[in-house]
Motif scaffolding. Structure first.
Motif, PDB file in Angstrom:
ATOM      1  N   VAL A  55      -5.538   6.992   2.624  1.00  0.00           N
ATOM      2  CA  VAL A  55      -4.189   7.420   3.033  1.00  0.00           C
ATOM      3  C   VAL A  55      -3.498   6.305   3.808  1.00  0.00           C
ATOM      4  O   VAL A  55      -2.310   6.020   3.600  1.00  0.00           O
ATOM      5  N   VAL A  56      -4.246   5.641   4.710  1.00  0.00           N
ATOM      6  CA  VAL A  56      -3.672   4.532   5.481  1.00  0.00           C
ATOM      7  C   VAL A  56      -3.240   3.405   4.542  1.00  0.00           C
ATOM      8  O   VAL A  56      -2.164   2.815   4.710  1.00  0.00           O
ATOM      9  N   ALA A  57      -4.072   3.113   3.538  1.00  0.00           N
ATOM     10  CA  ALA A  57      -3.720   2.066   2.566  1.00  0.00           C
ATOM     11  C   ALA A  57      -2.465   2.461   1.794  1.00  0.00           C
ATOM     12  O   ALA A  57      -1.596   1.621   1.524  1.00  0.00           O
ATOM     13  N   ALA A  60       0.510   1.966   4.071  1.00  0.00           N
ATOM     14  CA  ALA A  60       0.835   0.537   4.177  1.00  0.00           C
ATOM     15  C   ALA A  60       1.593   0.066   2.943  1.00  0.00           C
ATOM     16  O   ALA A  60       2.564  -0.703   3.050  1.00  0.00           O
ATOM     17  N   ALA A  61       1.171   0.532   1.772  1.00  0.00           N
ATOM     18  CA  ALA A  61       1.852   0.148   0.529  1.00  0.00           C
ATOM     19  C   ALA A  61       3.289   0.674   0.504  1.00  0.00           C
ATOM     20  O   ALA A  61       4.218  -0.027   0.084  1.00  0.00           O
ATOM     21  N   GLN A 384       3.384  -2.482  12.080  1.00  0.00           N
ATOM     22  CA  GLN A 384       2.487  -1.488  11.510  1.00  0.00           C
ATOM     23  C   GLN A 384       1.439  -2.086  10.577  1.00  0.00           C
ATOM     24  O   GLN A 384       0.310  -1.604  10.525  1.00  0.00           O
ATOM     25  N   VAL A 385       1.809  -3.128   9.847  1.00  0.00           N
ATOM     26  CA  VAL A 385       0.936  -3.637   8.787  1.00  0.00           C
ATOM     27  C   VAL A 385       0.455  -5.065   9.054  1.00  0.00           C
ATOM     28  O   VAL A 385      -0.752  -5.332   9.085  1.00  0.00           O
ATOM     29  N   LEU A 404      -1.762  -0.015  11.425  1.00  0.00           N
ATOM     30  CA  LEU A 404      -2.496   0.503  10.274  1.00  0.00           C
ATOM     31  C   LEU A 404      -3.781  -0.287  10.036  1.00  0.00           C
ATOM     32  O   LEU A 404      -4.804   0.281   9.650  1.00  0.00           O
ATOM     33  N   THR A 405      -3.721  -1.579  10.278  1.00  0.00           N
ATOM     34  CA  THR A 405      -4.924  -2.399  10.147  1.00  0.00           C
ATOM     35  C   THR A 405      -5.961  -1.977  11.178  1.00  0.00           C
ATOM     36  O   THR A 405      -7.151  -1.862  10.871  1.00  0.00           O
TER      37      THR A 405
END
Length: 471
Positions: A55-57, A60-61, A384-385, A404-405
């Protein structure tokens, strides 16, 4: 004394109703299955963490896609000033500073200097070349490193040039009847003279000669000649770049007009990317309790922070005066679910009317340096990313990784820490299985001995009864 007959319908001695045919393996499996409940719960937690990483990935996308959408509008603005047509001798990129008409004629295209050697019978055989000594060039008046080509084939010489001299590209050309060494400047044009763009200072028998002289691009804009080394010419017309594709026979008239008709399309692309991010945030912050995926929702304060930052974009003041100071002034509003919608306020001018009334201010909402939405979204996504660098007292800098990382790494660490717990339970359950199997084997051994004794006693009893009956 009269004899009596004693009858027996079954064994007199039995081992508590137990028999050696019991499926002890099934019993052990059931016990271990019940004892595995804590380990299975830990594994479910691990699986939930893995889903959260996905979900985090995904988030980020979507944030990166949002940044691309914001950058696309920030590059041109909502209502850019664009050429009214396309042209055969050049293309135009960018957003003109003002509407107007220009005369453009391409006098010359920029070209790179090229050299070619004599023809040789082989590209791989050093003897076919027979070169001895150093090969050295002068590039824009600067002497290159000397290359010793003694004992080298044509292919070896080309590789040595590519490894040593960064300003040129060397290759071997097969003509069908022989092989030639080709040396081409990577950059077009020249900074000194056309002759000095690429010269041979030392030629150890290759016979290198110029086959194409360097040439700078020359274009006339409203009668003013502009010369550049590249075929990409910026600032000849304020705000745009001319990309030359061919020499012109006559001048071409270029009209720049403001395009307000596509403003809604550009805005909707931005809103779609924005709403995609918000929809995923809503799914995580307010998961449906009736779904099985509730436990897979991400728990983190950074989600609330991101949600606040997204909502703040709507009301961030970009322009200090005029009717269009924020994105909401364009009749773009937040809905109850946090997504953006256009023209929902019936008491306000429509989006199209607002853009038409002041296209320059509408453009600045996205294009303004530092405070425009293009810059703000870039900063938001970086936090965030990508991560960012923070200035500290004393000139020091601190790199802060993206939220997010950091969340992804935390989830991975959680999964790894639970591996130890799972390994503990696996060992413990295997030990318990071994203990139960040993206990059942011992029980079976005792039962076997008891059954043997029971059989003996029953046989003895039956023998005694039979003997007494026969008297």
């Amino acid at each position: 004394m009269s004899s009596s007959i004693i009858t027996n319908t079954g064994p007199l001695f039995q081992a508590g109703g137990l028999a050696s045919g019991i499926d002890t393996n099934a019993i052990v499996d059931k016990i271990i299955e019940a004892a595995s409940a804590p380990m299975l719960q830990v594994q479910k937690t691990q699986a939930a963490y893995s889903v959260q990483i996905s979900v985090v990935a995904n988030l980020a996308a979507k944030l990166k896609a949002f940044r691309e959408a914001a950058n696309a509008v920030a590059t041109t603005g909502l209502a850019p000033i664009l050429p009214s047509s396309t042209y055969s001798d050049f293309t135009i990129t960018g957003n003109a500073a003002s509407e107007g008409e220009f005369s453009v004629r391409v006098e010359a295209m920029a070209r790179a200097a090229k050299m070619r050697s004599n023809s040789f019978s082989s590209a791989q055989d050093p003897e076919a070349v027979g070169a001895s000594g150093n090969l050295q060039f002068s590039i824009d008046g600067t002497t290159s490193v000397a290359i010793d080509v003694t004992g080298k084939s044509l292919a070896d010489i080309a590789a040595a040039i590519n490894d040593t001299i960064s300003q040129v590209t060397a290759s071997v050309i097969s003509t069908g009847s022989g092989y030639r060494l080709s040396v081409i400047r990577k950059d077009t044009g020249f900074s000194t003279t056309a002759e000095e763009a690429l010269q041979v200072l030392q030629d150890p028998g290759l016979g290198l000669e110029t086959v194409q002289a360097a040439q700078n691009a020359s274009v006339y804009v409203d009668g003013l000649q502009i010369v550049r080394r590249s075929n990409s010419i910026s600032n000849a017309i304020p705000g745009v770049t001319l990309n030359l594709t061919a020499q012109s026979d006559v001048a071409t008239t270029v009209n720049f007009v403001r395009d307000t008709s596509s403003a809604a399309t550009r805005m909707k692309s931005f809103m779609t990317a924005y709403n995609d991010v918000v929809a995923l945030l809503n799914q995580q912050l307010r998961p449906d309790p009736g779904t099985a995926s509730t436990n897979n929702a991400i728990a983190g304060s950074f989600l609330f922070s991101l949600q606040r930052d997204m909502h703040a974009l709507l009301t961030t003041k970009v322009n200090s005066s005029g009717a269009i100071q924020t994105l909401s002034d364009l009749n773009v509003a937040l809905q109850q679910d946090g997504t953006l919608a256009m023209d929902t306020n019936r008491f306000q001018k429509t989006f199209a009317e607002m853009v038409d009334s002041d296209p320059q201010s509408a453009n600045l909402i996205f294009t303004k340096a530092s405070t425009g939405l293009g810059a703000l979204v870039q900063k938001l996504v970086r936090r965030q990313v990508d991560g960012s660098t923070v200035d500290l007292p004393g000139g020091k800098k601190l790199y802060v990784e993206g939220a997010l990382t950091a969340e992804t790494q935390l989830l991975k660490d959680n999964i790894k820490s639970l591996d130890t717990t799972i390994d503990y339970w696996k060992v413990r359950l295997e030990q318990e299985r071994a203990r139960l199997n040993a206990s059942f084997r011992a029980m079976e051994s005792i039962l076997s001995r008891l059954n043997d004794t029971s059989t003996y006693l029953n046989q003895l009893y039956n023998y005694t009864v039979s003997k007494n009956n026969n008297k």
